[in-house]
Design a protein around this motif. Structure first.
Motif, PDB file in Angstrom:
ATOM      1  N   LEU A   8       9.114  12.162 -10.544  1.00  0.00           N
ATOM      2  CA  LEU A   8      10.008  13.297 -10.330  1.00  0.00           C
ATOM      3  C   LEU A   8      10.700  13.697 -11.627  1.00  0.00           C
ATOM      4  O   LEU A   8      10.877  14.881 -11.908  1.00  0.00           O
ATOM      5  CB  LEU A   8      11.051  12.942  -9.267  1.00  0.00           C
ATOM      6  N   ASP A   9      11.059  12.682 -12.429  1.00  0.00           N
ATOM      7  CA  ASP A   9      11.696  12.987 -13.712  1.00  0.00           C
ATOM      8  C   ASP A   9      10.789  13.821 -14.599  1.00  0.00           C
ATOM      9  O   ASP A   9      11.208  14.832 -15.162  1.00  0.00           O
ATOM     10  CB  ASP A   9      12.048  11.680 -14.440  1.00  0.00           C
ATOM     11  N   SER A  10       9.522  13.380 -14.698  1.00  0.00           N
ATOM     12  CA  SER A  10       8.646  14.132 -15.595  1.00  0.00           C
ATOM     13  C   SER A  10       8.299  15.490 -15.005  1.00  0.00           C
ATOM     14  O   SER A  10       8.117  16.455 -15.746  1.00  0.00           O
ATOM     15  CB  SER A  10       7.392  13.337 -15.927  1.00  0.00           C
ATOM     16  N   ALA A  11       8.248  15.575 -13.668  1.00  0.00           N
ATOM     17  CA  ALA A  11       8.024  16.890 -13.061  1.00  0.00           C
ATOM     18  C   ALA A  11       9.184  17.822 -13.384  1.00  0.00           C
ATOM     19  O   ALA A  11       8.992  19.013 -13.620  1.00  0.00           O
ATOM     20  CB  ALA A  11       7.861  16.771 -11.551  1.00  0.00           C
TER      21      ALA A  11
ATOM     22  N   VAL B 234       6.735  13.716  -4.013  1.00  0.00           N
ATOM     23  CA  VAL B 234       6.568  12.269  -4.130  1.00  0.00           C
ATOM     24  C   VAL B 234       7.921  11.580  -4.172  1.00  0.00           C
ATOM     25  O   VAL B 234       8.959  12.220  -4.341  1.00  0.00           O
ATOM     26  CB  VAL B 234       5.765  11.885  -5.394  1.00  0.00           C
ATOM     27  N   LYS B 235       7.896  10.248  -4.015  1.00  0.00           N
ATOM     28  CA  LYS B 235       9.159   9.517  -3.987  1.00  0.00           C
ATOM     29  C   LYS B 235       9.390   8.675  -5.238  1.00  0.00           C
ATOM     30  O   LYS B 235      10.441   8.076  -5.383  1.00  0.00           O
ATOM     31  CB  LYS B 235       9.197   8.625  -2.738  1.00  0.00           C
TER      32      LYS B 235
ATOM     33  N   THR C 228       0.914   8.735  -9.420  1.00  0.00           N
ATOM     34  CA  THR C 228       1.325   8.620  -8.028  1.00  0.00           C
ATOM     35  C   THR C 228       0.102   8.693  -7.127  1.00  0.00           C
ATOM     36  O   THR C 228      -0.991   9.017  -7.586  1.00  0.00           O
ATOM     37  CB  THR C 228       2.337   9.733  -7.682  1.00  0.00           C
ATOM     38  N   ALA C 229       0.299   8.368  -5.869  1.00  0.00           N
ATOM     39  CA  ALA C 229      -0.825   8.407  -4.942  1.00  0.00           C
ATOM     40  C   ALA C 229      -1.151   9.853  -4.588  1.00  0.00           C
ATOM     41  O   ALA C 229      -0.357  10.752  -4.808  1.00  0.00           O
ATOM     42  CB  ALA C 229      -0.466   7.630  -3.681  1.00  0.00           C
ATOM     43  N   GLY C 230      -2.325  10.066  -4.004  1.00  0.00           N
ATOM     44  CA  GLY C 230      -2.676  11.410  -3.551  1.00  0.00           C
ATOM     45  C   GLY C 230      -3.580  12.125  -4.511  1.00  0.00           C
ATOM     46  O   GLY C 230      -3.325  13.241  -4.921  1.00  0.00           O
ATOM     47  N   SER C 231      -4.670  11.453  -4.862  1.00  0.00           N
ATOM     48  CA  SER C 231      -5.474  11.884  -5.995  1.00  0.00           C
ATOM     49  C   SER C 231      -6.084  13.283  -5.932  1.00  0.00           C
ATOM     50  O   SER C 231      -5.865  14.037  -6.855  1.00  0.00           O
ATOM     51  CB  SER C 231      -6.566  10.874  -6.251  1.00  0.00           C
ATOM     52  N   PRO C 232      -6.827  13.674  -4.904  1.00  0.00           N
ATOM     53  CA  PRO C 232      -7.545  14.943  -5.063  1.00  0.00           C
ATOM     54  C   PRO C 232      -6.620  16.114  -5.320  1.00  0.00           C
ATOM     55  O   PRO C 232      -6.996  17.048  -5.999  1.00  0.00           O
ATOM     56  CB  PRO C 232      -8.288  15.107  -3.735  1.00  0.00           C
ATOM     57  N   PHE C 233      -5.405  16.018  -4.801  1.00  0.00           N
ATOM     58  CA  PHE C 233      -4.484  17.128  -5.022  1.00  0.00           C
ATOM     59  C   PHE C 233      -3.925  17.114  -6.428  1.00  0.00           C
ATOM     60  O   PHE C 233      -3.534  18.140  -6.957  1.00  0.00           O
ATOM     61  CB  PHE C 233      -3.342  17.088  -4.006  1.00  0.00           C
ATOM     62  N   LEU C 234      -3.871  15.927  -7.024  1.00  0.00           N
ATOM     63  CA  LEU C 234      -3.388  15.877  -8.393  1.00  0.00           C
ATOM     64  C   LEU C 234      -4.446  16.380  -9.360  1.00  0.00           C
ATOM     65  O   LEU C 234      -4.131  16.921 -10.403  1.00  0.00           O
ATOM     66  CB  LEU C 234      -2.985  14.450  -8.759  1.00  0.00           C
ATOM     67  N   VAL C 235      -5.711  16.202  -8.955  1.00  0.00           N
ATOM     68  CA  VAL C 235      -6.785  16.603  -9.858  1.00  0.00           C
ATOM     69  C   VAL C 235      -6.813  18.119 -10.030  1.00  0.00           C
ATOM     70  O   VAL C 235      -7.147  18.609 -11.106  1.00  0.00           O
ATOM     71  CB  VAL C 235      -8.123  16.051  -9.343  1.00  0.00           C
ATOM     72  N   ILE C 236      -6.384  18.866  -9.017  1.00  0.00           N
ATOM     73  CA  ILE C 236      -6.418  20.330  -9.155  1.00  0.00           C
ATOM     74  C   ILE C 236      -5.426  20.781 -10.218  1.00  0.00           C
ATOM     75  O   ILE C 236      -5.642  21.787 -10.889  1.00  0.00           O
ATOM     76  CB  ILE C 236      -6.160  21.032  -7.803  1.00  0.00           C
ATOM     77  N   ILE C 237      -4.354  20.015 -10.427  1.00  0.00           N
ATOM     78  CA  ILE C 237      -3.426  20.340 -11.514  1.00  0.00           C
ATOM     79  C   ILE C 237      -4.183  20.319 -12.836  1.00  0.00           C
ATOM     80  O   ILE C 237      -4.070  21.216 -13.665  1.00  0.00           O
ATOM     81  CB  ILE C 237      -2.274  19.311 -11.567  1.00  0.00           C
ATOM     82  N   HIS C 238      -4.980  19.277 -12.981  1.00  0.00           N
ATOM     83  CA  HIS C 238      -5.746  19.087 -14.197  1.00  0.00           C
ATOM     84  C   HIS C 238      -6.778  20.181 -14.362  1.00  0.00           C
ATOM     85  O   HIS C 238      -6.880  20.798 -15.407  1.00  0.00           O
ATOM     86  CB  HIS C 238      -6.449  17.739 -14.078  1.00  0.00           C
TER      87      HIS C 238
ATOM     88  N   GLU D 103       0.845  -1.191   0.000  1.00  0.00           N
ATOM     89  CA  GLU D 103       0.000   0.000   0.000  1.00  0.00           C
ATOM     90  C   GLU D 103       0.882   1.243   0.000  1.00  0.00           C
ATOM     91  O   GLU D 103       1.809   1.351   0.799  1.00  0.00           O
ATOM     92  CB  GLU D 103      -0.894   0.005   1.235  1.00  0.00           C
ATOM     93  N   LYS D 104       0.581   2.139  -0.917  1.00  0.00           N
ATOM     94  CA  LYS D 104       1.346   3.381  -0.978  1.00  0.00           C
ATOM     95  C   LYS D 104       0.518   4.478  -0.348  1.00  0.00           C
ATOM     96  O   LYS D 104      -0.568   4.805  -0.824  1.00  0.00           O
ATOM     97  CB  LYS D 104       1.668   3.734  -2.421  1.00  0.00           C
ATOM     98  N   LYS D 105       1.012   5.001   0.738  1.00  0.00           N
ATOM     99  CA  LYS D 105       0.272   6.047   1.435  1.00  0.00           C
ATOM    100  C   LYS D 105       1.037   7.362   1.349  1.00  0.00           C
ATOM    101  O   LYS D 105       2.246   7.389   1.181  1.00  0.00           O
ATOM    102  CB  LYS D 105       0.068   5.658   2.899  1.00  0.00           C
ATOM    103  N   VAL D 106       0.288   8.426   1.540  1.00  0.00           N
ATOM    104  CA  VAL D 106       0.914   9.746   1.568  1.00  0.00           C
ATOM    105  C   VAL D 106       1.176  10.090   3.029  1.00  0.00           C
ATOM    106  O   VAL D 106       0.278  10.018   3.853  1.00  0.00           O
ATOM    107  CB  VAL D 106      -0.022  10.780   0.925  1.00  0.00           C
ATOM    108  N   SER D 107       2.425  10.428   3.337  1.00  0.00           N
ATOM    109  CA  SER D 107       2.752  10.712   4.737  1.00  0.00           C
ATOM    110  C   SER D 107       2.137  12.043   5.156  1.00  0.00           C
ATOM    111  O   SER D 107       1.718  12.848   4.331  1.00  0.00           O
ATOM    112  CB  SER D 107       4.257  10.750   4.920  1.00  0.00           C
TER     113      SER D 107
END
Lengths: 227, 159
Positions: free
Chosen positions: A119-122, A113-114, A194-204, A61-65
């Protein structure tokens, strides 16, 4: 072309010195949508991804700290507010600044993210965002040079010249780079893995709204269907 | 077949900055053949760049004239009705700034001229919201950089 033709009813202005924010039905709706979505994101928790491991029956399980969660939430809220601001601003330079802020914050949301791929694409996206500041601010500056104003409320009444058309192409390239639309989508698409969806959606969401608003601004500047 | 390869290369994040800069470069080259029109009734006017330098003005090229709180300098706002005291502080110099500008001819282009020196009234008064946004862009960049530096998101040393 009139502001009301594009945006529905003209509701009023919010003057802040030379920067005059204006409200039409269309702008106000996008402003409200961005704010509501930001509020939802500010209250929500992140998803966690479950990955099956190869060759065994285990899963991971990948969690966001907690730390990562906090910085991402903060940056997402800033991103949402910047998007909302870009929707109602009535000044071209102000708009480019909002877009620039969105671009920087987008990198920040995934900077925590880890995953190395992400990170490369960022990083690649960051390079584009840096290059894109040249056409972004250059476009706004050359519109100021050729018309003598960058207020959208004044630009509506100025007839289009060839150089204004060129400047708006520059501006569009800048926004395309900052918001990562096609054909530059690959970096942004990879950033979502990566994990952490709602925050990624705001990028979109921010790129979508900014593109819509850019098209409205380009129509205001260039008046392709006659004044 | 060929087209498919182009799409594939567009889907590789590493290639995107190259594609972007090539497109940008082509558009900028095309810009040379676009006829330039320049509006000289500018919103934010200033004298010809070399004029103040030839006059040996220590504040060149940023001298906008005016006496603080008495006489407005040359600042033109888009909407003067929203900026009633336009130009009133644009000539202000702090005591240090006055001292430096008396000793050198290059005060206007030096680092002293910004903080507490020549107040760029366009930045702080008629376009103040832009200044707030610019500093918040800078602040977000610092927030991200310091967060990444503090939390070591990458494993930097083998432990």
């Amino acid at each position: 072309m009139d502001l009301a033709t594009l945006g529905g009813q003209f509701l009023g202005t919010i003057p802040l010195g030379d920067i005059v924010l204006y409200l039409t039905t269309f702008n106000l709706f996008m402003f409200g949508a961005a704010l509501v979505f930001t509020a939802i994101i500010a209250m929500s928790r992140t998803e966690s991804q479950v990955e099956a491991e190869f060759g065994t029956l285990n899963e991971r399980e990948k969690k966001v700290s907690k730390d990562e969660f906090k910085i991402r939430r903060f940056l997402s809220i800033v991103c949402g507010l910047a998007t909302a601001g870009a929707m109602i601003t009535g000044d071209l330079f102000n708009f480019t600044l909002f877009v620039c802020l969105i671009g920087i914050v987008n990198i920040g949301i995934v900077a925590a993210v880890k995953e190395v791929d992400v990170l490369d694409s960022a990083f690649q996206y960051g390079i584009i965002a840096m290059i894109a500041t040249l056409p972004l601010f250059g476009g706004a500056a050359s519109i100021l040079a050729t018309t003598g104003t960058i207020s959208l409320l004044e630009l509506v009444n100025i007839p289009t010249s060839a150089f204004m058309l060129f400047s708006s192409i520059l501006l569009f390239i800048g926004v395309a780079g900052e918001s990562g639309v096609a054909p530059f989508f690959a970096t942004k698409a990879e950033m979502f893995r990566t994990a952490g969806s709602p925050f990624l959606v705001i990028i979109h969401l921010s790129s979508l709204l900014v593109i819509v608003r850019t098209i409205e601004i380009l129509l205001i500047i260039n008046k392709p269907f006659g004044v | 077949m060929k087209l498919g390869r182009i799409w594939n290369s567009l889907a590789t994040p590493k290639n995107i900055p190259k594609v972007f800069s090539i497109i940008l470069g082509l558009v900028l080259l095309a810009g040379f053949i676009v006829p330039l029109t320049y509006n000289d009734h500018q919103l934010y006017p200033r004298p010809t760049p070399q004029l103040q330098i030839s006059e040996k003005d220590p504040l060149a090229p940023y001298n906008r004239g005016g006496i603080p709180l008495e006489e407005p300098g040359i600042v033109k706002a888009q909407y003067p009705q929203f900026a009633p005291s336009e130009g009133m502080v644009t000539g202000y110099l702090s005591p240090i700034a006055i001292g430096v500008s008396n000793t050198t001819l290059y005060f206007g282009t030096s680092i002293y001229s910004s903080p507490g020196g020549l107040i760029d009234e366009i930045l702080y008064y008629s376009r103040g919201f832009d200044t707030i946004l610019e500093s918040s862009i800078l602040m977000m960049a610092f927030v991200i950089a310091s967060w990444v530096a503090l939390h070591f998101t990458m494993r930097r040393r083998e432990e």
